[in-house]
Structure formats: structure tokens, C-alpha cells
Design a protein around this motif. Structure first.
Motif, mmCIF file in Angstrom:
data_model
loop_
_atom_site.group_PDB
_atom_site.id
_atom_site.type_symbol
_atom_site.label_atom_id
_atom_site.label_comp_id
_atom_site.label_asym_id
_atom_site.label_seq_id
_atom_site.Cartn_x
_atom_site.Cartn_y
_atom_site.Cartn_z
ATOM 1 N N LEU A 85 0.818 -1.203 0.000
ATOM 2 C CA LEU A 85 0.000 0.000 0.000
ATOM 3 C C LEU A 85 0.860 1.264 0.000
ATOM 4 O O LEU A 85 0.501 2.264 -0.600
ATOM 5 C CB LEU A 85 -0.922 -0.008 1.212
ATOM 6 C CG LEU A 85 -2.101 0.969 1.224
ATOM 7 C CD1 LEU A 85 -3.036 0.702 0.057
ATOM 8 C CD2 LEU A 85 -2.859 0.835 2.543
ATOM 9 N N GLY A 86 1.994 1.218 0.692
ATOM 10 C CA GLY A 86 2.899 2.363 0.705
ATOM 11 C C GLY A 86 2.513 3.458 1.673
ATOM 12 O O GLY A 86 3.159 4.509 1.711
ATOM 13 N N GLU A 87 1.459 3.276 2.436
ATOM 14 C CA GLU A 87 1.073 4.279 3.419
ATOM 15 C C GLU A 87 0.206 3.595 4.471
ATOM 16 O O GLU A 87 -0.305 2.498 4.264
ATOM 17 C CB GLU A 87 0.274 5.419 2.769
ATOM 18 C CG GLU A 87 -1.034 4.982 2.121
ATOM 19 C CD GLU A 87 -1.787 6.122 1.483
ATOM 20 O OE1 GLU A 87 -1.278 7.258 1.465
ATOM 21 O OE2 GLU A 87 -2.903 5.883 1.012
ATOM 22 N N ARG A 88 0.049 4.282 5.613
ATOM 23 C CA ARG A 88 -0.792 3.732 6.676
ATOM 24 C C ARG A 88 -2.228 4.182 6.455
ATOM 25 O O ARG A 88 -2.501 5.346 6.185
ATOM 26 C CB ARG A 88 -0.299 4.180 8.053
ATOM 27 C CG ARG A 88 -1.161 3.670 9.204
ATOM 28 C CD ARG A 88 -0.468 3.801 10.540
ATOM 29 N NE ARG A 88 0.605 2.832 10.695
ATOM 30 C CZ ARG A 88 0.424 1.570 11.078
ATOM 31 N NH1 ARG A 88 -0.790 1.119 11.317
ATOM 32 N NH2 ARG A 88 1.463 0.772 11.212
ATOM 33 N N ALA A 89 -3.126 3.220 6.582
ATOM 34 C CA ALA A 89 -4.551 3.511 6.466
ATOM 35 C C ALA A 89 -5.192 3.477 7.848
ATOM 36 O O ALA A 89 -4.789 2.679 8.709
ATOM 37 C CB ALA A 89 -5.223 2.485 5.556
ATOM 38 N N TRP A 90 -6.185 4.329 8.049
ATOM 39 C CA TRP A 90 -6.870 4.451 9.341
ATOM 40 C C TRP A 90 -8.374 4.377 9.150
ATOM 41 O O TRP A 90 -8.905 4.854 8.149
ATOM 42 C CB TRP A 90 -6.542 5.798 9.988
ATOM 43 C CG TRP A 90 -5.110 5.997 10.328
ATOM 44 C CD1 TRP A 90 -4.158 6.587 9.539
ATOM 45 C CD2 TRP A 90 -4.452 5.626 11.541
ATOM 46 N NE1 TRP A 90 -2.948 6.591 10.203
ATOM 47 C CE2 TRP A 90 -3.099 6.013 11.423
ATOM 48 C CE3 TRP A 90 -4.868 5.004 12.718
ATOM 49 C CZ2 TRP A 90 -2.165 5.791 12.448
ATOM 50 C CZ3 TRP A 90 -3.931 4.781 13.728
ATOM 51 C CH2 TRP A 90 -2.607 5.182 13.581
ATOM 52 N N GLY A 91 -9.031 3.805 10.154
ATOM 53 C CA GLY A 91 -10.477 3.901 10.207
ATOM 54 C C GLY A 91 -10.886 5.228 10.826
ATOM 55 O O GLY A 91 -10.047 6.050 11.208
ATOM 56 N N GLN A 92 -12.196 5.416 10.965
ATOM 57 C CA GLN A 92 -12.701 6.682 11.494
ATOM 58 C C GLN A 92 -12.688 6.698 13.017
ATOM 59 O O GLN A 92 -12.824 7.764 13.624
ATOM 60 C CB GLN A 92 -14.128 6.939 10.971
ATOM 61 C CG GLN A 92 -15.247 6.227 11.735
ATOM 62 C CD GLN A 92 -15.299 4.729 11.488
ATOM 63 O OE1 GLN A 92 -14.616 4.190 10.623
ATOM 64 N NE2 GLN A 92 -16.145 4.057 12.254
ATOM 65 N N GLY A 93 -12.531 5.540 13.624
ATOM 66 C CA GLY A 93 -12.471 5.441 15.078
ATOM 67 C C GLY A 93 -13.821 5.136 15.699
ATOM 68 O O GLY A 93 -14.881 5.442 15.143
ATOM 69 N N THR A 94 -13.767 4.519 16.865
ATOM 70 C CA THR A 94 -14.964 4.243 17.646
ATOM 71 C C THR A 94 -14.671 4.608 19.105
ATOM 72 O O THR A 94 -13.619 4.281 19.638
ATOM 73 C CB THR A 94 -15.412 2.777 17.498
ATOM 74 O OG1 THR A 94 -16.669 2.579 18.161
ATOM 75 C CG2 THR A 94 -14.394 1.784 18.045
ATOM 76 N N GLN A 95 -15.603 5.313 19.718
ATOM 77 C CA GLN A 95 -15.398 5.821 21.065
ATOM 78 C C GLN A 95 -15.685 4.741 22.102
ATOM 79 O O GLN A 95 -16.738 4.091 22.054
ATOM 80 C CB GLN A 95 -16.313 7.031 21.327
ATOM 81 C CG GLN A 95 -16.259 7.582 22.738
ATOM 82 C CD GLN A 95 -14.953 8.304 23.034
ATOM 83 O OE1 GLN A 95 -14.508 9.133 22.243
ATOM 84 N NE2 GLN A 95 -14.345 8.009 24.178
#
Length: 117
Positions: free
Chosen positions: A102-112
Motif C-alpha cells: 500500500l505504501g502508506e498507513r490507512a486508518w479507520g474513522q475510530g470508535t469511542q
């Protein structure tokens, strides 16, 4: 494109349990190491747990013995089972991956996750 969608957060009392889920798409999930991070208000984002593509796991000292990371390659989903929750576990929890292809870090939107005393 890469999508990481977390779910399962919420409000829980001290000593309670939660299971977070992260559904992944747009990546070769079975070839990807998967991470859970968290970020509390006013604090830096920290790595909570990792599961490699081969199923090896690693945990932050702060959650060791209380959290279990697992994956279901058939469902492209990674989980974080948390128990004996403490107020200091209160944070936004993020699913993340950085596969070499992928060449980069992917993130989700987060959960509280909020742990009340």
C-alpha cells in the motif's frame, strides 16, 4: 480505495467488557498485519495491539492480559476483545494497517470507548 470501518464502541462501567470490530476492504486482508490504536483526549495516539498476517499477536503493557486481538480472514475483519476495563481505557479506538504494497498507513474513522467509574 482502502476502507476500515470500526464498530462496537460504547459506554461501559469499570470492570466491563467490549468487543470492537473492524471491517476492512480495498486491501489484501490475509496479507496484512492489522493494528488497533487508541487516543485519549490530550494524549498521543498509542498502539494497543497488533496481529500479523500469520496470527502472531503483540500488546501494549497497559492492556496485556485484558485484551485479545483476533482476525477472521474469511470476513476481512479484525477484533479487539477488551475486558476488566478501566477508566484509563477511555479513548477513541482506531483500526489501522500499513501493508508494504500500500505504501502508506490507512486508518479507520475510530470508535469511542468510554469507561465510567
Amino acid at each position: 480505495q482502502v476502507q476500515l470501518v470500526e464498530s462496537g464502541g460504547g459506554l461501559v462501567q469499570v470492570g466491563g467488557s467490549l468487543r470492537l470490530s473492524c471491517a476492512a476492504s480495498g486491501i489484501i486482508f490475509r496479507l496484512s498485519d492489522m493494528d488497533w490504536y487508541r487516543q485519549a483526549p490530550g494524549s498521543a495516539r498509542e498502539l494497543v495491539a497488533t496481529i500479523t498476517r500469520r496470527g502472531s499477536t503483540n500488546y501494549a503493557n497497559s492492556v496485556k492480559g485484558r485484551c485479545t486481538i483476533s482476525r477472521d480472514n474469511a470476513k476481512n475483519t479484525v477484533y479487539l476483545q477488551m475486558s476488566s476495563l478501566k477508566p484509563e481505557d477511555t479513548a477513541v479506538y482506531y483500526c489501522s494497517t500499513e501493508p508494504s504494497y500500500l505504501g502508506e498507513r490507512a486508518w479507520g474513522q475510530g470508535t469511542q470507548v468510554t469507561v465510567s467509574s
